[in-house]
Write a protein that holds these residues in place. Structure first.
Motif, mmCIF file in Angstrom:
data_model
loop_
_atom_site.group_PDB
_atom_site.id
_atom_site.type_symbol
_atom_site.label_atom_id
_atom_site.label_comp_id
_atom_site.label_asym_id
_atom_site.label_seq_id
_atom_site.Cartn_x
_atom_site.Cartn_y
_atom_site.Cartn_z
ATOM 1 N N ALA A 33 0.856 -1.102 0.189
ATOM 2 C CA ALA A 33 0.039 -0.006 0.182
ATOM 3 C C ALA A 33 0.778 1.192 -0.003
ATOM 4 C CB ALA A 33 -1.053 0.064 1.132
ATOM 5 N N ALA A 34 2.126 1.208 0.828
ATOM 6 C CA ALA A 34 2.702 2.404 0.914
ATOM 7 C C ALA A 34 3.291 2.861 -0.439
ATOM 8 C CB ALA A 34 3.942 2.215 1.904
ATOM 9 N N PRO A 35 3.890 2.105 -1.441
ATOM 10 C CA PRO A 35 4.235 2.486 -2.506
ATOM 11 C C PRO A 35 3.045 3.203 -3.512
ATOM 12 C CG PRO A 35 5.112 0.522 -2.225
ATOM 13 C CD PRO A 35 4.229 0.717 -1.076
ATOM 14 N N ALA A 36 2.079 2.814 -3.135
ATOM 15 C CA ALA A 36 1.053 3.007 -4.129
ATOM 16 C C ALA A 36 0.920 4.666 -3.705
ATOM 17 C CB ALA A 36 -0.470 2.384 -4.097
ATOM 18 N N TYR A 37 0.666 5.132 -2.282
ATOM 19 C CA TYR A 37 0.667 6.293 -1.812
ATOM 20 C C TYR A 37 1.696 7.177 -2.368
ATOM 21 C CZ TYR A 37 -2.632 4.193 1.060
ATOM 22 O OH TYR A 37 -3.702 3.470 1.578
ATOM 23 N N LEU A 38 2.799 6.766 -2.198
ATOM 24 C CA LEU A 38 4.244 7.747 -2.634
ATOM 25 C C LEU A 38 4.141 7.787 -4.118
ATOM 26 C CD1 LEU A 38 6.722 5.966 -0.239
ATOM 27 C CD2 LEU A 38 5.696 8.058 -0.010
ATOM 28 N N VAL A 39 3.844 6.745 -4.906
ATOM 29 C CA VAL A 39 4.201 6.906 -6.370
ATOM 30 C C VAL A 39 3.200 7.542 -7.106
ATOM 31 C CG1 VAL A 39 4.510 5.757 -8.431
ATOM 32 C CG2 VAL A 39 5.854 4.904 -6.451
ATOM 33 N N LYS B 58 4.046 10.653 -9.110
ATOM 34 C CA LYS B 58 3.268 10.783 -10.284
ATOM 35 C C LYS B 58 2.524 12.001 -10.687
ATOM 36 C CE LYS B 58 -0.039 8.149 -13.462
ATOM 37 N NZ LYS B 58 -0.660 6.841 -13.634
ATOM 38 N N ARG B 59 1.846 12.444 -9.467
ATOM 39 C CA ARG B 59 1.074 13.629 -9.509
ATOM 40 C C ARG B 59 1.525 14.998 -9.522
ATOM 41 N NH1 ARG B 59 -4.620 14.706 -6.118
ATOM 42 N NH2 ARG B 59 -5.247 16.704 -6.934
ATOM 43 N N TYR B 60 2.786 15.054 -8.563
ATOM 44 C CA TYR B 60 3.539 16.360 -8.460
ATOM 45 C C TYR B 60 4.792 16.511 -9.040
ATOM 46 C CZ TYR B 60 -0.314 17.121 -5.290
ATOM 47 O OH TYR B 60 -1.620 17.232 -4.738
ATOM 48 N N ILE B 61 5.466 15.445 -9.026
ATOM 49 C CA ILE B 61 6.961 15.221 -9.458
ATOM 50 C C ILE B 61 7.227 14.894 -11.227
ATOM 51 C CG2 ILE B 61 9.191 14.408 -8.876
ATOM 52 C CD1 ILE B 61 8.376 13.890 -6.136
ATOM 53 N N ASN B 62 6.793 13.719 -11.575
ATOM 54 C CA ASN B 62 7.119 13.240 -12.716
ATOM 55 C C ASN B 62 5.698 12.677 -13.433
ATOM 56 O OD1 ASN B 62 8.058 12.444 -15.310
ATOM 57 N ND2 ASN B 62 9.670 11.316 -14.199
ATOM 58 N N PRO B 63 4.693 13.659 -13.640
ATOM 59 C CA PRO B 63 3.425 13.137 -14.184
ATOM 60 C C PRO B 63 3.482 12.450 -15.585
ATOM 61 C CG PRO B 63 3.328 15.474 -14.465
ATOM 62 C CD PRO B 63 4.593 14.963 -13.689
ATOM 63 N N HIS B 64 4.505 12.372 -16.508
ATOM 64 C CA HIS B 64 4.631 12.182 -17.865
ATOM 65 C C HIS B 64 5.733 11.083 -18.000
ATOM 66 C CE1 HIS B 64 1.923 15.386 -18.977
ATOM 67 N NE2 HIS B 64 2.860 16.353 -18.309
ATOM 68 N N ALA B 65 6.035 10.466 -16.851
ATOM 69 C CA ALA B 65 6.896 9.312 -16.973
ATOM 70 C C ALA B 65 6.263 8.044 -17.523
ATOM 71 C CB ALA B 65 7.512 9.092 -15.513
ATOM 72 N N SER B 66 7.226 7.131 -17.811
ATOM 73 C CA SER B 66 6.653 5.796 -18.575
ATOM 74 C C SER B 66 6.129 4.792 -17.267
ATOM 75 C CB SER B 66 7.761 5.115 -19.333
ATOM 76 O OG SER B 66 8.738 4.902 -18.235
ATOM 77 N N GLU B 67 5.547 4.047 -17.891
ATOM 78 C CA GLU B 67 5.119 2.991 -16.751
ATOM 79 C C GLU B 67 6.040 2.124 -16.019
ATOM 80 O OE1 GLU B 67 1.925 2.527 -15.450
ATOM 81 O OE2 GLU B 67 1.358 4.265 -16.710
ATOM 82 N N LYS B 68 7.142 2.048 -16.746
ATOM 83 C CA LYS B 68 8.590 1.289 -16.519
ATOM 84 C C LYS B 68 9.050 1.992 -15.355
ATOM 85 C CE LYS B 68 10.952 -1.150 -19.100
ATOM 86 N NZ LYS B 68 11.924 -1.530 -20.188
ATOM 87 N N THR B 69 9.045 3.292 -15.396
ATOM 88 C CA THR B 69 9.686 4.280 -14.228
ATOM 89 C C THR B 69 8.954 4.410 -13.182
ATOM 90 O OG1 THR B 69 10.541 6.026 -15.917
ATOM 91 C CG2 THR B 69 10.281 6.456 -13.903
ATOM 92 N N TYR B 70 7.534 4.182 -13.407
ATOM 93 C CA TYR B 70 6.642 4.071 -12.225
ATOM 94 C C TYR B 70 6.732 2.776 -11.322
ATOM 95 C CZ TYR B 70 4.263 8.192 -13.934
ATOM 96 O OH TYR B 70 3.970 9.351 -14.435
#
Length: 384
Positions: free
Chosen positions: A152-158, A163-175
Motif C-alpha cells: 500500500a505504501a508505494p501506491a501512495y508515494l508513487v 506521479k501527480r506532482y513530480i513526474n506526471p509524464h513518466a513511463s509505466e516502467k519508471t513508475y
C-alpha cells in the motif's frame, strides 16, 4: 477465576515475590479505572469504524469484492471466521500464562517485561508439532499484514506524490521502478525503527490509539461532509500524524496520567483527534471544493448519510427519481445489534476456555438471537 484459582485480591504472605509484584503491577498498570477506559475505547472504536476500512489490507479486501453486497458479506464472514478462533487461542494462552506465572516469568520485579511471558508459554506448554503450526500461523499473519502494508505504501508515494506532482509524464516502467524503490525504502525504515523499539506493547498502543487519532478525523469526514476535499484530507492527516509524533516527545504529565494513569496513548487520542479534525476542516474550507461532477457521482454511487444536502439537491434536480439513503435508523439499529453480535463471538470462546458455563450459554444465546435479527434486518436487505 472460580475454576482456575486466579483470585489474587488477597495474596498471602507465603506467596512468592513474583506474585506480590504482579499484584502490584495490576494496581498501577493504568487500567484500574476500567469503566472510563471502556468508554474511551468505545468512543475511539465508533469513530474508527465510522471512518470506514483502513487503507491497507482492509481496503484491499473490500476492493476485491464484486459489489457492495458481497463486500458486506465478506466483512461479516471475517468476524465469524477470525473472532472465535482468535479468542480460543488468546484465552487458552492467557490462562496458561496466569496459572503458571510464578515459574514462567523470569524478568525484573521492578520493571515488568510481560512480553517475555508468551514465548515461555509457547515453548513450555505447546507440543512440538502443534507449536510448529502455531508459529507458522503467527508468521503467516505477520507476513500478510506486512505485505499488505508494504504494497500500500508505494501506491501512495508513487501515485499520489511522484506521479501527480513530480513526474506526471513518466513511463509505466519508471513508475514500476519507483514502486520497487519505495517498497525497499519502507522496509529499510521499518527495520531501522524496529531496532529502536524497546516495548512492543507501547508501540502497539501508540499505533492503535494515538496514531489512529490522526487517521480517524479525515477518514470520518470524507463520508459524511460534502465540503471535504483532498486538501482537507492532506492537512487532517498531516496535523494528526504530526501531533501523534510530537506529543509523546513533549512528555506532558497531564496526558500521561489523566484520565487514565500511565496510559498516554489512550489519553492522547481525543487531543490528536481534535487537532486532526481542525486541520481537516480548515484545509477544506480554505481551499476550493470538489467540482459538482465529482460530488454528484460520489453521492449517486455511495448514497452516504450526513451533511450532503447541497449535493442531494443537485442530484435530485437532474434526476427526480433518485432515491437518497433513508435507512439511517435501520442502519443504526443494525450497528447496535452488530456490536453485540461481534462481542458474543469473542465472549463465548473465552467463557468456554475458563469453563464459566452460565456465561458461555448466555453468550451463545445472545449470538444466536442477534444472528437471527441481523438475518432479517440486514442480510436480507443488502443491495448490489
Amino acid at each position: 477465576g472460580r475454576t482456575t484459582g486466579l483470585d489474587w485480591h488477597a495474596i498471602s504472605s507465603a506467596a512468592s515475590p513474583k506474585l506480590h509484584s504482579f499484584n502490584d503491577w495490576i494496581k498501577t498498570d493504568g487500567y484500574e479505572l476500567f469503566g472510563l477506559f471502556f468508554v474511551m475505547m468505545l468512543f475511539k472504536g465508533i469513530l474508527v469504524s465510522a471512518a470506514g476500512p483502513a487503507p491497507n489490507y482492509d481496503m484491499q479486501r473490500i476492493l476485491a469484492t464484486k459489489n457492495p453486497k458481497e463486500a458486506s458479506k465478506m466483512s461479516s464472514l471475517v468476524s465469524v471466521v477470525l473472532n472465535p478462533t482468535r479468542y480460543f487461542m488468546v484465552a487458552g494462552l492467557t490462562i496458561l500464562a496466569l496459572v503458571n506465572f510464578d515459574k514462567l516469568y523470569t524478568g525484573s520485579l521492578t520493571d515488568p517485561d510481560f512480553e517475555s511471558i508468551l514465548p515461555e508459554v509457547l515453548a513450555t506448554y505447546v507440543p512440538v508439532g502443534l507449536l510448529g503450526f502455531l508459529l507458522a500461523g503467527l508468521i503467516a499473519a505477520f507476513m500478510s499484514n506486512f505485505a499488505a502494508t508494504v504494497n500500500a505504501a508505494p501506491a501512495y508515494l508513487v501515485n499520489d506524490i511522484y506521479k501527480r506532482y513530480i513526474n506526471p509524464h513518466a513511463s509505466e516502467k519508471t513508475y514500476v521502478r519507483m514502486s520497487y524503490a519505495a517498497s525497499l525504502l519502507i522496509v529499510v525504515i521499518g527495520i531501522a525503527v524496529g531496532f529502536l523499539v524497546t516495548s512492543i506493547n507501547d508501540v502497539v498502543l501508540w499505533l492503535t490509539a494515538a496514531l489512529w487519532g490522526g487517521y480517524t478525523a479525515p477518514n470520518f469526514l470524507k463520508w459524511y461532509w460534502w465540503r471535504f476535499n483532498g486538501y482537507g484530507y492532506f492537512w487532517g492527516m498531516l496535523s494528526g500524524i504530526a501531533a501523534a509524533l510530537l506529543l509523546p516527545a513533549l512528555n506532558l504529565d497531564m496526558l500521561q496520567n489523566w484520565p487514565l494513569t500511565e496510559n498516554f496513548s489512550m489519553n492522547a487520542f481525543p487531543v490528536i483527534f481534535l487537532i486532526s479534525l481542525i486541520g481537516s476542516i480548515l484545509g477544506s474550507l480554505l481551499t476550493k471544493r470538489e467540482d459538482d461532477k465529482t460530488l454528484k457521482k460520489f453521492y449517486r454511487q455511495v448514497r452516504p448519510w450526513g451533511f450532503w444536502k447541497p449535493v442531494e439537491r443537485m442530484v435530485m434536480a437532474e434526476d427526480p427519481s433518485f432515491m437518497p439513503n433513508r435507512d439511517f435508523w435501520r442502519d443504526m439499529f443494525n450497528i447496535v445489534v452488530g456490536i453485540v453480535w461481534q462481542l458474543s463471538l469473542m465472549a463465548f470462546p473465552v467463557f468456554l476456555v475458563i469453563r464459566e458455563w452460565k456465561q458461555f450459554y448466555v453468550a451463545v444465546a445472545v449470538m444466536i438471537v442477534t444472528t437471527v435479527i441481523l438475518k432479517y434486518t440486514w442480510w436480507d436487505k443488502l443491495k448490489d
